[in-house]
Scaffold this active site. Sequence first.
Site, short mmCIF file in Angstrom:
data_model
loop_
_atom_site.label_atom_id
_atom_site.label_comp_id
_atom_site.label_asym_id
_atom_site.label_seq_id
_atom_site.Cartn_x
_atom_site.Cartn_y
_atom_site.Cartn_z
N ASP A 19 0.83 -1.20 0.00
CA ASP A 19 0.00 0.00 0.00
C ASP A 19 0.87 1.26 0.00
O ASP A 19 1.96 1.28 0.57
CB ASP A 19 -0.90 0.00 1.24
CG ASP A 19 -2.00 1.03 1.17
OD1 ASP A 19 -2.40 1.41 0.05
OD2 ASP A 19 -2.47 1.47 2.24
N HIS A 36 2.91 3.28 -9.00
CA HIS A 36 2.85 1.85 -9.34
C HIS A 36 4.10 1.42 -10.11
O HIS A 36 4.64 0.34 -9.87
CB HIS A 36 1.60 1.57 -10.17
CG HIS A 36 0.31 1.87 -9.46
ND1 HIS A 36 0.03 1.43 -8.19
CD2 HIS A 36 -0.77 2.61 -9.85
CE1 HIS A 36 -1.17 1.85 -7.83
NE2 HIS A 36 -1.68 2.57 -8.81
N LEU A 130 11.52 -20.44 -3.26
CA LEU A 130 10.37 -19.66 -2.80
C LEU A 130 9.19 -19.79 -3.77
O LEU A 130 9.38 -19.76 -4.98
CB LEU A 130 10.77 -18.19 -2.68
CG LEU A 130 9.66 -17.17 -2.43
CD1 LEU A 130 9.17 -17.27 -0.98
CD2 LEU A 130 10.15 -15.76 -2.73
#
Length: 245
Positions: A19, A36, A130
Amino acid sequence: MKEKLDHNNLPEHIAVIMDGNGRWAKKKGAARVFGHQNAIEAVREVTEGCAELGVHYLTLYAFSTENWGRPKLEVEALMQLLVSTISNEVETLMKNNVRLTAIGDLESLPKSCNHKLKEAIELTNSNTGLTLILALNYSGRWEILQAAKKIAQMVENDQLQSSEVNVSLWENLLSTKNIPDPELLIRTSGEMRISNFLLWQIAYTELYVTPVLWPDFRREHLYEAIFAFQQRERRFGKISEQVKS
């Protein structure tokens, strides 16, 4: 901070609510899209940081079902950015042995986005390090509703008795089937809410909120969050004495 971490007590699964992109851009006098665009480095830093530490799962809240209500130009730019980022980052994912997957209503994404996502998922499918999970067109309420509909359909088709509905069955119908619940949830930008994210899965997740805006988030901030997690006593409804014994 990395040296302070207990590598025998790392969270197996970290989830992140990314955020602050819009506010970051606004501070710089730029359009929200600029935020962004500059958030990609934070994604790369956190992904590589988790991979290096040996964290098994990382879920990033990339786009919620509610985000469609944002200005049309911003949504279109986000979708284009998502397509280009997935394409550009596949090589890095392969280099770091990261397997990519996604949760959410993926079929409702633009075709170009869905195509690139599926392509990247297939290319990285054999990686054993991962697992990076992108939550795209996702919300916790949507996921819970989908599971409830599946159960109702199974009961209607005489495939299931109501007495057979249990936690295990429910979790097998969620998007996160076969993925352990997050042990640590990080939210950037200082907002104190979970924004409809993994509502079922975070019942006992440790929450860590930082005022750092997502485009500024780096590995050191990740280490700080993990260090804070390691200082906590996780009781799961029990009392401290029971946990210690």
